[in-house]
Design an enzyme around this catalytic site. Structure first.
Site, PDB file in Angstrom:
ATOM      1  N   SER A 224       0.829  -1.204   0.000  1.00  0.00           N
ATOM      2  CA  SER A 224       0.000   0.000   0.000  1.00  0.00           C
ATOM      3  C   SER A 224       0.865   1.256   0.000  1.00  0.00           C
ATOM      4  O   SER A 224       1.965   1.265   0.580  1.00  0.00           O
ATOM      5  CB  SER A 224      -0.863  -0.028   1.266  1.00  0.00           C
TER       6      SER A 224
ATOM      7  N   LYS B  48       1.920  -3.683   6.651  1.00  0.00           N
ATOM      8  CA  LYS B  48       2.403  -3.721   5.253  1.00  0.00           C
ATOM      9  C   LYS B  48       3.914  -3.490   5.214  1.00  0.00           C
ATOM     10  O   LYS B  48       4.635  -4.158   4.485  1.00  0.00           O
ATOM     11  CB  LYS B  48       1.679  -2.667   4.405  1.00  0.00           C
TER      12      LYS B  48
ATOM     13  N   TYR C  76      -2.335  -1.034  10.952  1.00  0.00           N
ATOM     14  CA  TYR C  76      -2.592  -1.657   9.649  1.00  0.00           C
ATOM     15  C   TYR C  76      -1.443  -1.346   8.684  1.00  0.00           C
ATOM     16  O   TYR C  76      -0.870  -2.244   8.054  1.00  0.00           O
ATOM     17  CB  TYR C  76      -3.918  -1.159   9.045  1.00  0.00           C
TER      18      TYR C  76
END
Ligand code: NAD
Ligand code: WQD
Length: 346
Positions: free
Chosen positions: A127, A156, A152
Site C-alpha cells: 500500500s 504492510k 494496519y
C-alpha cells in the site's frame, strides 16, 4: 493444463476482480478466504462473469496446518497472490494485536508452505500507506518508507521486510510487492464491487451509499489542506486496472523476467485528485447531487499523495486505462445493482 494460481483473499474486493482477470487470461484460480470480510456468493458472481466458478477453500490462513495442507492438496500451484489481510485503518488502531497477528502470521504460514513445496512466485498486496506523507510528489518507489501512522499500515511495512529477509536464503523464489494507491470502482458488469461491512471508511463507498440514501450526508474531512481547493489529494485507481496489473506481475515472475528477487511497483494513475474533484466526478456521471458538508480533518490522514508510475509503465508495461469518471460510474452502477439484488441474507 491451465496454470493454477493461489489467490488468498480472493472473494474480497480486489481479489475478486483479480480472479476474474486471471481466469480471463487463462489461469485457474484457487481461492482461499475465511469470509471474514467477504461473501461466498461472490464465487457465483465470478462464474457469471467468466463462465467458471473458481476452486474455493474456506479457512483462516493463521491456521498453520490448514495452510500447509493446502499446498499438499494442490501441488501444482505455480504462484500465489496474497491479498488476505485485515484492512481497516481505524479498527487497527483499536485492535492492533488482531491486525499484527492476522496479517503477519498468515504471511508467515504461506511462506512456509511455498518454501516446502517450492512455489517460486508471490505477488504481495502492499500500500502507498508505507510512504506516509512523502517529501516529494509524485512519489517514486525509491522514496523513504516511513513508519506508517496506523498498525494496519505498519503490517504492510513489516510484511515487506519479512519478504525481503525470507528471500535472502530462498534464491529460487521471487516476490513482487505492489503498492496500491486508492482502488475504487467495480467490474463493468455490476456483479462484483466493494462491499464494506457497516459504515464505510473509504470515500467512494461513502459517496455511493449517501447518494442511494443509506447515509444522510458525506462528511468531507478537512478543507484547510495546502492544496488548490483545500481538500486532501489522492490517486484513485480503477480496480479493474489494478486487477490486470496482478496478471502482468504473475507473468513477469513466471517468465523469470525479474531484475531483483524482491521488486516493488507503485500502482496508481499518476494523477492527484482532491476530495471535491472526486465528488464532482461522481455528480457528473451519476446525475445525483450529493449531500455533503465540511468537517475537521480525520486524524492520521495525509495531505496529498499520488504515484510516480513510470517504473510500472516501463518494467511491467502496465498503465491505468480508466478515467476517474469511468471508475465513479462503475462504482455507482454496482451500488444501484447490488441494492436491487443483494446477497441472500442481507
Ligand atoms: P477485502 O477485505 O475486501 O479482501 C481481503 C479478503 O481477505 C477478505 O475477503 C477477507 O475475508 C480475507 N481474509 C482476511 N484475513 C484472512 C485470513 N487470515 N485468512 C483467510 N482470509 C482472510 O480487502 P481488499 O480491499 O480487497 O484488499 C486486498 C488487499 O489489498 C489487502 O491486503 C489490503 O490490505 C490491500 N490494500 C487494499 C487497499 C484498498 O484501499 N482496498 C489499498 C492498499 C492495499
Ligand atoms: C480518501 C480521502 C479522506 C471518507 C485508506 C488507507 C490506505 C489505503 C486506502 C489500504 C481522504 C477523504 C474519506 C469520508 C472524506 N488502504 N474522506 N470523507 O485514507 O487515502 O486511504 O484506504 O492500504 O492505507 O488509509 O482513503 O478512501 O479513506 O479517503 O472526506 O467519509 O477522502 O479524508 O482525504 P485513504 P479513503
Amino acid at each position: 493444463m491451465k496454470k493454477k494460481v493461489l489467490v488468498t483473499g480472493g472473494t474480497g474486493y480486489i481479489g475478486s476482480h483479480t480472479v476474474v482477470e486471471l481466469q480471463e487470461a487463462g489461469y485457474e484460480a484457487v481461492v482461499v478466504d475465511d469470509l471474514s470480510n467477504s461473501r461466498e456468493e461472490i464465487l457465483g458472481r465470478i462464474a457469471q462473469i467468466t463462465g467458471k466458478r473458481p476452486l474455493f477453500e474456506k479457512f483462516n490462513l493463521c491456521r498453520q496446518e490448514k495452510t500447509l495442507g493446502l499446498f499438499d492438496r494442490y501441488p501444482d500451484i505455480v504462484a500465489v497472490i496474497h491479498f488476505a489481510a485485515l484492512k481497516s485503518v481505524g479498527e487497527s488502531v483499536a485492535r492492533p494485536l488482531d491486525y499484527y497477528y492476522n496479517n503477519l502470521v498468515s504471511l508467515i504460514h504461506l511462506l512456509e508452505g511455498m518454501k516446502k513445496h517450492r512455489v517460486p512466485a508471490m505477488v504481495f498486496s502492499s500500500s502507498c500507506t508505507v510512504y506516509g506523507q512523502p517529501d516529494q510528489l509524485p512519489v517514486t518507489e525509491e522514496a523513504q518508507v516511513k513508519r506508517p501512522a496506523s498498525p494496519y499500515g505498519n503490517t504492510k511495512k513489516i510484511s515487506e521486510e519479512i519478504l525481503q529477509d525470507f528471500l535472502v536464503n530462498h534464491h529460487a523464489m521471487g516476490v513482487i510487492s505492489l503498492r496500491y494507491f486508492n482502488p475504487i470502482g467495480a467490474h463493468p458488469s455490476g456483479l462484483i464491487g466493494e462491499l464494506p461491512q457497516g459504515i464505510p471508511d473509504n470515500l467512494v463507498p461513502f459517496i455511493t451509499q449517501t447518494a442511494i440514501g443509506l447515509r444522510k450526508e458525506l462528511k468531507v474531512f478537512g478543507r484547510d489542506y495546502n492544496t488548490p481547493d483545500g481538500t486532501a489529494i489522492r490517486d484513485y485507481l480503477h480496480v479493474t486496472d489494478l486487477a490486470r496489473a496482478h496478471v502482468v506481475a504473475i507473468e513477469r515472475l513466471l517468465a523469470g523476467q525479474q531484475k531483483h528477487p524482491f521488486e516493488v511497483f507503485n500502482l496508481g494513475t499518476g494523477q492527484g485528485v482532491s476530495v471535491l474533484e472526486a465528488i464532482r466526478s461522481f455528480e457528473r456521471v451519476s446525475g445525483v447531487k450529493l449531500n455533503y458538508r465540511f468537517v475537521d480533518r480525520r486524524p492520521g490522514d495525509v495531505e496529498k499523495v499520488w504515484a510516480d508510475t513510470r517504473l510500472a509503465n516501463t518494467e511491467l508495461g502496465w498503465e491505468a486505462r480508466s478515467t476517474l469518471d469511468d471508475a465513479m460510474l462503475t462504482a455507482w452502477n454496482w451500488e444501484k445493482k447490488y441494492r436491487e439484488n443483494p446477497f441472500s441474507d442481507e
